[in-house]
Design a protein around this motif. Structure first.
Motif, PDB file in Angstrom:
ATOM      1  N   LEU A 231       0.820  -1.203   0.000  1.00  0.00           N
ATOM      2  CA  LEU A 231       0.000   0.000   0.000  1.00  0.00           C
ATOM      3  C   LEU A 231       0.856   1.256   0.000  1.00  0.00           C
ATOM      4  O   LEU A 231       1.745   1.399   0.834  1.00  0.00           O
ATOM      5  N   PRO A 232       0.586   2.190  -0.900  1.00  0.00           N
ATOM      6  CA  PRO A 232       1.244   3.495  -0.826  1.00  0.00           C
ATOM      7  C   PRO A 232       0.736   4.252   0.396  1.00  0.00           C
ATOM      8  O   PRO A 232      -0.243   3.862   1.035  1.00  0.00           O
ATOM      9  N   SER A 233       1.376   5.367   0.710  1.00  0.00           N
ATOM     10  CA  SER A 233       1.038   6.090   1.940  1.00  0.00           C
ATOM     11  C   SER A 233      -0.416   6.560   1.951  1.00  0.00           C
ATOM     12  O   SER A 233      -1.062   6.562   2.991  1.00  0.00           O
ATOM     13  N   ARG A 234      -0.942   6.940   0.800  1.00  0.00           N
ATOM     14  CA  ARG A 234      -2.339   7.389   0.731  1.00  0.00           C
ATOM     15  C   ARG A 234      -3.288   6.251   1.115  1.00  0.00           C
ATOM     16  O   ARG A 234      -4.258   6.446   1.840  1.00  0.00           O
ATOM     17  N   GLN A 235      -2.989   5.042   0.661  1.00  0.00           N
ATOM     18  CA  GLN A 235      -3.844   3.907   0.979  1.00  0.00           C
ATOM     19  C   GLN A 235      -3.649   3.457   2.426  1.00  0.00           C
ATOM     20  O   GLN A 235      -4.573   2.935   3.034  1.00  0.00           O
ATOM     21  N   LYS A 236      -2.454   3.645   2.973  1.00  0.00           N
ATOM     22  CA  LYS A 236      -2.244   3.325   4.387  1.00  0.00           C
ATOM     23  C   LYS A 236      -3.111   4.235   5.249  1.00  0.00           C
ATOM     24  O   LYS A 236      -3.721   3.787   6.222  1.00  0.00           O
ATOM     25  N   LEU A 237      -3.171   5.507   4.896  1.00  0.00           N
ATOM     26  CA  LEU A 237      -4.030   6.450   5.608  1.00  0.00           C
ATOM     27  C   LEU A 237      -5.497   6.038   5.445  1.00  0.00           C
ATOM     28  O   LEU A 237      -6.273   6.076   6.405  1.00  0.00           O
ATOM     29  N   GLY A 238      -5.861   5.617   4.247  1.00  0.00           N
ATOM     30  CA  GLY A 238      -7.222   5.140   4.005  1.00  0.00           C
ATOM     31  C   GLY A 238      -7.554   3.917   4.840  1.00  0.00           C
ATOM     32  O   GLY A 238      -8.676   3.761   5.325  1.00  0.00           O
ATOM     33  N   PHE A 239      -6.567   3.043   5.034  1.00  0.00           N
ATOM     34  CA  PHE A 239      -6.747   1.845   5.845  1.00  0.00           C
ATOM     35  C   PHE A 239      -7.112   2.230   7.279  1.00  0.00           C
ATOM     36  O   PHE A 239      -8.037   1.671   7.875  1.00  0.00           O
TER      37      PHE A 239
ATOM     38  N   THR B 111      -7.660  -2.001  -5.164  1.00  0.00           N
ATOM     39  CA  THR B 111      -7.266  -1.805  -6.555  1.00  0.00           C
ATOM     40  C   THR B 111      -5.818  -1.365  -6.652  1.00  0.00           C
ATOM     41  O   THR B 111      -5.053  -1.882  -7.476  1.00  0.00           O
ATOM     42  N   GLN B 112      -5.429  -0.410  -5.817  1.00  0.00           N
ATOM     43  CA  GLN B 112      -4.044   0.074  -5.850  1.00  0.00           C
ATOM     44  C   GLN B 112      -3.066  -1.025  -5.432  1.00  0.00           C
ATOM     45  O   GLN B 112      -1.991  -1.158  -6.020  1.00  0.00           O
ATOM     46  N   ALA B 113      -3.431  -1.806  -4.424  1.00  0.00           N
ATOM     47  CA  ALA B 113      -2.564  -2.910  -3.992  1.00  0.00           C
ATOM     48  C   ALA B 113      -2.423  -3.944  -5.098  1.00  0.00           C
ATOM     49  O   ALA B 113      -1.332  -4.465  -5.341  1.00  0.00           O
ATOM     50  N   GLU B 114      -3.519  -4.249  -5.797  1.00  0.00           N
ATOM     51  CA  GLU B 114      -3.464  -5.221  -6.894  1.00  0.00           C
ATOM     52  C   GLU B 114      -2.608  -4.706  -8.040  1.00  0.00           C
ATOM     53  O   GLU B 114      -1.839  -5.455  -8.639  1.00  0.00           O
ATOM     54  N   LYS B 115      -2.731  -3.419  -8.353  1.00  0.00           N
ATOM     55  CA  LYS B 115      -1.898  -2.845  -9.412  1.00  0.00           C
ATOM     56  C   LYS B 115      -0.428  -2.926  -9.054  1.00  0.00           C
ATOM     57  O   LYS B 115       0.411  -3.268  -9.886  1.00  0.00           O
ATOM     58  N   LYS B 116      -0.111  -2.602  -7.811  1.00  0.00           N
ATOM     59  CA  LYS B 116       1.285  -2.636  -7.377  1.00  0.00           C
ATOM     60  C   LYS B 116       1.818  -4.073  -7.371  1.00  0.00           C
ATOM     61  O   LYS B 116       2.932  -4.334  -7.787  1.00  0.00           O
ATOM     62  N   ARG B 117       0.979  -5.017  -6.904  1.00  0.00           N
ATOM     63  CA  ARG B 117       1.390  -6.413  -6.885  1.00  0.00           C
ATOM     64  C   ARG B 117       1.595  -6.939  -8.306  1.00  0.00           C
ATOM     65  O   ARG B 117       2.557  -7.632  -8.596  1.00  0.00           O
ATOM     66  N   ALA B 118       0.695  -6.563  -9.205  1.00  0.00           N
ATOM     67  CA  ALA B 118       0.803  -7.025 -10.590  1.00  0.00           C
ATOM     68  C   ALA B 118       2.040  -6.437 -11.254  1.00  0.00           C
ATOM     69  O   ALA B 118       2.725  -7.127 -12.019  1.00  0.00           O
ATOM     70  N   ALA B 119       2.342  -5.186 -10.950  1.00  0.00           N
ATOM     71  CA  ALA B 119       3.528  -4.563 -11.540  1.00  0.00           C
ATOM     72  C   ALA B 119       4.791  -5.232 -11.024  1.00  0.00           C
ATOM     73  O   ALA B 119       5.743  -5.446 -11.781  1.00  0.00           O
ATOM     74  N   LYS B 120       4.811  -5.589  -9.751  1.00  0.00           N
ATOM     75  CA  LYS B 120       5.994  -6.258  -9.189  1.00  0.00           C
ATOM     76  C   LYS B 120       6.142  -7.665  -9.746  1.00  0.00           C
ATOM     77  O   LYS B 120       7.245  -8.123  -9.992  1.00  0.00           O
ATOM     78  N   SER B 121       5.029  -8.369  -9.944  1.00  0.00           N
ATOM     79  CA  SER B 121       5.124  -9.755 -10.388  1.00  0.00           C
ATOM     80  C   SER B 121       5.423  -9.854 -11.878  1.00  0.00           C
ATOM     81  O   SER B 121       5.758 -10.924 -12.363  1.00  0.00           O
ATOM     82  N   ARG B 122       5.304  -8.757 -12.602  1.00  0.00           N
ATOM     83  CA  ARG B 122       5.523  -8.802 -14.037  1.00  0.00           C
ATOM     84  C   ARG B 122       7.010  -8.814 -14.388  1.00  0.00           C
ATOM     85  O   ARG B 122       7.393  -9.274 -15.445  1.00  0.00           O
ATOM     86  N   TYR B 123       7.827  -8.301 -13.501  1.00  0.00           N
ATOM     87  CA  TYR B 123       9.261  -8.266 -13.743  1.00  0.00           C
ATOM     88  C   TYR B 123       9.939  -9.409 -13.011  1.00  0.00           C
ATOM     89  O   TYR B 123       9.698  -9.637 -11.851  1.00  0.00           O
ATOM     90  N   VAL B 124      10.772 -10.121 -13.714  1.00  0.00           N
ATOM     91  CA  VAL B 124      11.508 -11.229 -13.132  1.00  0.00           C
ATOM     92  C   VAL B 124      12.976 -10.981 -13.408  1.00  0.00           C
ATOM     93  O   VAL B 124      13.359 -10.611 -14.518  1.00  0.00           O
ATOM     94  N   THR B 125      13.803 -11.180 -12.400  1.00  0.00           N
ATOM     95  CA  THR B 125      15.236 -10.996 -12.618  1.00  0.00           C
ATOM     96  C   THR B 125      15.887 -12.351 -12.775  1.00  0.00           C
ATOM     97  O   THR B 125      15.622 -13.283 -12.036  1.00  0.00           O
ATOM     98  N   ALA B 126      16.743 -12.457 -13.750  1.00  0.00           N
ATOM     99  CA  ALA B 126      17.510 -13.673 -13.987  1.00  0.00           C
ATOM    100  C   ALA B 126      18.948 -13.251 -14.247  1.00  0.00           C
ATOM    101  O   ALA B 126      19.218 -12.544 -15.209  1.00  0.00           O
ATOM    102  N   ALA B 127      19.822 -13.658 -13.395  1.00  0.00           N
ATOM    103  CA  ALA B 127      21.248 -13.331 -13.509  1.00  0.00           C
ATOM    104  C   ALA B 127      21.454 -11.821 -13.583  1.00  0.00           C
ATOM    105  O   ALA B 127      22.247 -11.328 -14.370  1.00  0.00           O
ATOM    106  N   GLY B 128      20.708 -11.084 -12.772  1.00  0.00           N
ATOM    107  CA  GLY B 128      20.878  -9.640 -12.716  1.00  0.00           C
ATOM    108  C   GLY B 128      20.219  -8.877 -13.849  1.00  0.00           C
ATOM    109  O   GLY B 128      20.299  -7.668 -13.918  1.00  0.00           O
ATOM    110  N   THR B 129      19.559  -9.562 -14.766  1.00  0.00           N
ATOM    111  CA  THR B 129      18.909  -8.903 -15.888  1.00  0.00           C
ATOM    112  C   THR B 129      17.409  -9.022 -15.719  1.00  0.00           C
ATOM    113  O   THR B 129      16.890 -10.105 -15.496  1.00  0.00           O
ATOM    114  N   ALA B 130      16.707  -7.916 -15.836  1.00  0.00           N
ATOM    115  CA  ALA B 130      15.255  -7.938 -15.710  1.00  0.00           C
ATOM    116  C   ALA B 130      14.641  -8.115 -17.087  1.00  0.00           C
ATOM    117  O   ALA B 130      15.091  -7.533 -18.059  1.00  0.00           O
TER     118      ALA B 130
END
Length: 138
Positions: free
Chosen positions: A16-24, A93-112
């Motif tokens: 959660l970004p800070s705005r959503q933490k406050l919303g929580f 929604t914001q948490a899902e977007k952030k999670r999806a953005a993080k899961s879309r990138y995979v690092t292999a041998a230091g290369t994304a």
């Protein structure tokens, strides 16, 4: 056991970004206020039946303020419930977007590299033309 749950809560809270933490925290306050307001209606009806209607002569105008208070409390309670639902939906929604953005990138041998998503398979990107000697396509 507590370390696992602490790690889980930390992972969830990091999504959660800070705005959503406050919303929580606003949602937690809204839940408390809503719980208090939900108790007002049965108490007011109990007061209405025990005190006002127990008398021998009941005047309509003696009941009206209590009925208006019950109406106002219920309307306010429903409004804050709608606000709570909007905050929760926005936070999820914001948490899902952030999670999806993080899961879309995979690092292999230091290369994304970018993993293809279902949208990418349905609508593949056009290949960029390779430029020739003078910037023209071959």
């Amino acid at each position: 056991m507590s370390t696992k749950s602490e790690k889980m809560w930390k992972k969830i809270f990091d999504l959660l970004p800070s705005r959503q933490k406050l919303g929580f925290f606003c949602v937690l306050i809204i839940l408390g206020v809503s719980a208090v307001l939900s108790q007002f209606t049965p108490l007011a009806i109990g007061y209405l039946t025990d005190s006002v209607l127990a008398g021998e002569q009941v005047a309509f105008w003696s009941v009206v303020p209590i009925l208006i208070a019950i109406l106002a409390v219920n309307v306010i309670n429903e409004i804050i419930k709608v606000v709570r639902r909007l905050i929760v939906e926005d936070t999820a929604t914001q948490a899902e977007k952030k999670r999806a953005a993080k899961s879309r990138y995979v690092t292999a041998a230091g290369t994304a590299f970018l993993l293809p998503q279902p949208y990418d398979r349905q609508y593949p990107r056009q290949a960029q033309p390779q430029s020739g000697r003078y910037g023209q396509a071959d």
